[in-house]
Write a protein that holds these residues in place. Structure first.
Motif, short mmCIF file in Angstrom:
data_model
loop_
_atom_site.label_atom_id
_atom_site.label_comp_id
_atom_site.label_asym_id
_atom_site.label_seq_id
_atom_site.Cartn_x
_atom_site.Cartn_y
_atom_site.Cartn_z
N GLU A 202 0.81 -1.22 0.00
CA GLU A 202 0.00 0.00 0.00
C GLU A 202 0.84 1.27 0.00
O GLU A 202 0.45 2.28 -0.58
N HIS A 203 2.00 1.22 0.64
CA HIS A 203 2.83 2.43 0.77
C HIS A 203 4.00 2.46 -0.22
O HIS A 203 4.54 3.54 -0.48
N VAL A 204 4.40 1.32 -0.75
CA VAL A 204 5.59 1.32 -1.63
C VAL A 204 5.23 1.31 -3.12
O VAL A 204 6.04 1.73 -3.96
N LEU A 205 4.05 0.82 -3.48
CA LEU A 205 3.62 0.86 -4.88
C LEU A 205 2.81 2.15 -5.06
O LEU A 205 1.62 2.21 -4.77
N GLN A 206 3.50 3.17 -5.52
CA GLN A 206 2.96 4.52 -5.50
C GLN A 206 2.46 4.97 -6.88
O GLN A 206 3.06 4.63 -7.91
N GLU A 216 8.57 1.93 -5.00
CA GLU A 216 9.59 2.65 -4.26
C GLU A 216 10.26 1.73 -3.23
O GLU A 216 9.90 1.73 -2.06
N VAL A 217 11.19 0.94 -3.70
CA VAL A 217 12.00 0.09 -2.82
C VAL A 217 13.45 0.23 -3.24
O VAL A 217 13.75 0.69 -4.34
N GLU A 218 14.35 -0.16 -2.36
CA GLU A 218 15.77 -0.11 -2.68
C GLU A 218 16.10 -1.15 -3.74
O GLU A 218 15.58 -2.26 -3.72
#
Length: 219
Positions: A202-206, A216-218
């Motif tokens: 929910e927070h990283v697939l923007q 948004e991941v390393e």
């Protein structure tokens, strides 16, 4: 990172292939004639070769004699469409034979198939708290398997292989659904919403305004 040698004397085609593969995370080198390709092979290692047949100096069929002992998979990309040429290319040891003009999405799919066959693609990806086994098409979070539909899995894999890269809705649709993006379609948005909830992204697939989505991941 998978390294690809593109041997194509038409620079616009070579550049299109390079850009398309680079967007998918491949490292690409371009050679514009057979002699330059042989020089590249002498000094560097590659996981896959995309090879035109009609090349200056040394043609693709002749170059295959040099490539074969190296055991590097080859996909021919050529305008020579006769059955005789296809058979010759495959008998020389090529894994596939694609006739120009071709769609980039088809090329990407065939590249992926050949790399899987040679196990040169990463079989297990770990990103965003997930473990993705591309061989069995299974996905886990914290040791618990997550059930995904085929479309959700392909969507997940596309984002996992393109971290921190903004992907247009049109690109996502063409890569996952294998069809041209229908104007105004909400299919991508609806599937992304479901995927976020299922895998905890929910927070990283923007959402990217007026573009599409970015994971948004390393890297």
């Amino acid at each position: 990172m998978v390294r690809v040698l593109i041997v194509e004397d038409e620079k616009p085609i070579s550049n299109l292939i390079r850009l398309s593969l680079t967007k998918e995370g491949y490292q690409c080198t371009c050679a514009y004639d057979g002699a330059a390709a042989a020089d590249c092979l002498e000094h560097s290692q590659y996981d896959l070769i995309l090879l035109d047949v009609m090349l200056p100096q040394i043609d693709g069929f002749e170059l295959m004699e040099y490539i074969r002992p190296l055991e590097i998979p080859v996909i021919f990309l050529t305008a020579r469409a006769s059955v005789q040429d296809r058979v010759k290319g495959l008998r020389l040891g090529a894994e596939d034979y694609i006739v120009k003009p071709f769609e980039v999405i088809e090329l990407l799919a065939r590249v992926d198939v050949v790399l899987r066959r040679y196990k040169k693609r990463d079989m297990v990806l770990e990103t965003g708290g997930l473990k993705i086994d591309t061989g069995s098409m299974q996905v886990w979070r914290d040791g618990e398997e997550i059930s995904l539909t085929r479309t959700e899995y392909e969507l997940l894999l596309l984002f996992a292989r393109n971290p921190r890269r903004a992907l247009y809705r049109e690109t996502i649709y063409e890569r996952v659904w294998g069809e041209e993006y229908p104007f105004g379609s909400k299919a991508v948005d609806l599937h992304v919403q479901r995927l976020r909830k299922k895998v905890g992204w929910e927070h990283v697939l923007q959402a990217v305004n007026k573009v599409g989505y970015r994971l948004e991941v390393e890297q």
